[in-house]
Design an enzyme around this catalytic site. Structure first.
Site, PDB file in Angstrom:
ATOM      1  N   TYR A   3      -1.728  82.789  40.511  1.00  0.00           N
ATOM      2  CA  TYR A   3      -0.550  83.843  40.339  1.00  0.00           C
ATOM      3  C   TYR A   3      -0.971  84.953  39.309  1.00  0.00           C
ATOM      4  O   TYR A   3      -0.069  85.630  38.575  1.00  0.00           O
ATOM      5  CB  TYR A   3       0.777  83.013  39.624  1.00  0.00           C
ATOM      6  CG  TYR A   3       1.125  81.765  40.282  1.00  0.00           C
ATOM      7  CD1 TYR A   3       1.603  82.048  41.658  1.00  0.00           C
ATOM      8  CD2 TYR A   3       0.510  80.452  40.051  1.00  0.00           C
ATOM      9  CE1 TYR A   3       1.963  80.886  42.652  1.00  0.00           C
ATOM     10  CE2 TYR A   3       1.110  79.318  40.898  1.00  0.00           C
ATOM     11  CZ  TYR A   3       1.648  79.616  42.173  1.00  0.00           C
ATOM     12  OH  TYR A   3       1.941  78.487  42.770  1.00  0.00           O
ATOM     13  N   HIS A  73      -4.894  74.025  45.228  1.00  0.00           N
ATOM     14  CA  HIS A  73      -3.733  74.620  45.655  1.00  0.00           C
ATOM     15  C   HIS A  73      -3.734  75.086  46.949  1.00  0.00           C
ATOM     16  O   HIS A  73      -4.478  76.152  47.258  1.00  0.00           O
ATOM     17  CB  HIS A  73      -3.324  75.551  44.517  1.00  0.00           C
ATOM     18  CG  HIS A  73      -1.788  76.130  44.788  1.00  0.00           C
ATOM     19  ND1 HIS A  73      -0.705  75.480  44.912  1.00  0.00           N
ATOM     20  CD2 HIS A  73      -1.599  77.641  45.077  1.00  0.00           C
ATOM     21  CE1 HIS A  73       0.250  76.444  44.939  1.00  0.00           C
ATOM     22  NE2 HIS A  73      -0.300  77.675  45.181  1.00  0.00           N
ATOM     23  N   LEU A 154      14.335  70.451  39.566  1.00  0.00           N
ATOM     24  CA  LEU A 154      15.895  70.950  39.612  1.00  0.00           C
ATOM     25  C   LEU A 154      15.692  71.727  40.898  1.00  0.00           C
ATOM     26  O   LEU A 154      16.685  72.558  41.235  1.00  0.00           O
ATOM     27  CB  LEU A 154      15.921  72.176  38.511  1.00  0.00           C
ATOM     28  CG  LEU A 154      16.135  71.343  37.106  1.00  0.00           C
ATOM     29  CD1 LEU A 154      16.215  72.260  35.921  1.00  0.00           C
ATOM     30  CD2 LEU A 154      17.409  70.228  37.088  1.00  0.00           C
ATOM     31  N   GLY A 157      16.550  75.427  41.270  1.00  0.00           N
ATOM     32  CA  GLY A 157      17.856  75.906  40.664  1.00  0.00           C
ATOM     33  C   GLY A 157      19.072  75.610  41.771  1.00  0.00           C
ATOM     34  O   GLY A 157      20.313  75.890  41.315  1.00  0.00           O
TER      35      GLY A 157
END
Length: 179
Positions: A3, A73, A154, A157
């Site tokens: 990233y 990854h 989560l 979101g």
């Protein structure tokens, strides 16, 4: 570096004088992008020389002599998993990494990773929205003595009841959620 490199540089600066108090994890595997149907697509790059170059760059930016957990990854369809894991095992023998992991977003790739026996940890999306197949994946990891790191606990979101999300994760003693 998947990233960008700024995060590793900042972490390297922050932990330079307290490295023993941090568990540093990073990823390798994507070194470019192409555009398909007007959208950018990450290009996996798991050639042995690329893995080594990515790890050396991470070590330099993190200001450390070892990475605690190195993730592959994105599976590279052009390089056999055994070759990638072999390079990672060599890096482990050299003391440059401590543990070998893989990240996956697709269930079949995660299942193949567990069955391969090549990795010590799997990072995979896991939340109370997960299906029975994903819950079975957690059990497979535990049976294989493979760490399970729950990303997106989560659900990006979608879940806004953090108490319920935590309670779900707490049921699984072999799962480490990253919030």
């Amino acid at each position: 570096p998947v990233y960008g490199t700024a995060n590793e540089e900042l972490l390297g600066e922050a932990f330079a004088d307290r490295r023993d108090r941090a568990v540093l994890c990073t990823k390798f595997g994507i070194t470019g992008q192409k555009v398909e149907n007007g959208k950018p697509v990450n290009l996996p790059d798991s050639r042995p020389e690329s893995i080594r170059a990515q790890v050396e760059g991470s070590l330099r930016r993190l200001r450390t002599d070892h990475i605690d957990l190195l993730y592959q990854h994105r599976v590279d369809p052009h390089v056999e998993s055994e070759v990638v894991a072999g390079v990672m095992a060599d890096l482990k023998k050299e003391g440059k990494i401590r543990h070998i992991g893989i990240t996956a977003h697709k269930l079949y790739i995660a299942e193949e990773a567990v069955e391969s026996g090549l990795y010590e940890t799997l990072q995979y999306p896991f939340s109370y929205l997960s299906s029975e197949k994903e819950i079975a994946l957690v059990k497979k990891c535990k049976e294989a003595n493979m760490g399970f790191i729950a990303m997106k606990a989560l659900s990006g979101g979608l879940i806004n009841n953090s108490k319920a999300a935590y309670a779900f994760q707490a049921q699984y003693d072999s799962v480490l959620p990253i919030w």
